[in-house]
Design a protein around this motif. Sequence first.
Motif, mmCIF file in Angstrom:
data_model
loop_
_atom_site.group_PDB
_atom_site.id
_atom_site.type_symbol
_atom_site.label_atom_id
_atom_site.label_comp_id
_atom_site.label_asym_id
_atom_site.label_seq_id
_atom_site.Cartn_x
_atom_site.Cartn_y
_atom_site.Cartn_z
ATOM 1 N N VAL A 150 -11.400 -71.215 6.103
ATOM 2 C CA VAL A 150 -11.606 -70.732 4.740
ATOM 3 C C VAL A 150 -11.869 -69.236 4.790
ATOM 4 O O VAL A 150 -12.637 -68.749 5.613
ATOM 5 N N GLY A 151 -11.213 -68.492 3.914
ATOM 6 C CA GLY A 151 -11.382 -67.048 3.857
ATOM 7 C C GLY A 151 -10.274 -66.275 4.537
ATOM 8 O O GLY A 151 -10.211 -65.067 4.448
ATOM 9 N N THR A 152 -9.366 -66.982 5.219
ATOM 10 C CA THR A 152 -8.265 -66.286 5.902
ATOM 11 C C THR A 152 -6.983 -66.282 5.084
ATOM 12 O O THR A 152 -5.980 -65.735 5.517
ATOM 13 N N GLY A 153 -7.023 -66.914 3.925
ATOM 14 C CA GLY A 153 -5.840 -66.970 3.090
ATOM 15 C C GLY A 153 -5.018 -68.202 3.391
ATOM 16 O O GLY A 153 -5.284 -68.953 4.328
ATOM 17 N N MET A 154 -3.993 -68.410 2.585
ATOM 18 C CA MET A 154 -3.145 -69.576 2.769
ATOM 19 C C MET A 154 -2.011 -69.249 3.724
ATOM 20 O O MET A 154 -1.540 -68.110 3.786
ATOM 21 N N ARG A 155 -1.567 -70.234 4.468
ATOM 22 C CA ARG A 155 -0.417 -70.050 5.361
ATOM 23 C C ARG A 155 0.850 -69.936 4.511
ATOM 24 O O ARG A 155 0.924 -70.467 3.399
#
Length: 161
Positions: A150-155
């Motif tokens: 969570v917090g790294t953005g969506m793939r």
Amino acid sequence: MGDNPLRSPIDRFTNAFVSFIEAPVIWFREKVVEPNRPTTYWYHQKFRRVPTIDECYTDDIVCYTEANLQYKRDRMVESEIVNILRQRYEDCILYESPNIEKCRPLHEQYLKESENWFIKYGDLGAYGDVKAAFMKQKHRMVWERRHGPVGTGMRENAAQG
């Protein structure tokens, strides 16, 4: 003058009389009363750990209630831990000001613990229960499996399909 602090016969008589009266009372308290007295906890009472909500059957109300009470105790304890860490950091800032570099480890520890608290209990509100916290944890695990932490953005591939 000897080593005996009770010099007069009146002092010796008074001491013997007091010992005669006190000795049975002390013996009774040490041998009868204290061994039979239940241990009373005035603070830091230790509760046994109960099964968590994922170990309960869906129709087991008692297990759900115990898990909910355990959750509320854990939430109170972890909230107090975060409050103590914040207070320590604020005291360090107050004491070490203007050189606050010494407070950096306390600040990092406070930020990490508050992040962990928010991951577990955040956005549940004051009336959040163990079931809502368990669902939040489940949804977070599903999100991390699909999209990464969570917090790294969506793939890229997950956003398209």
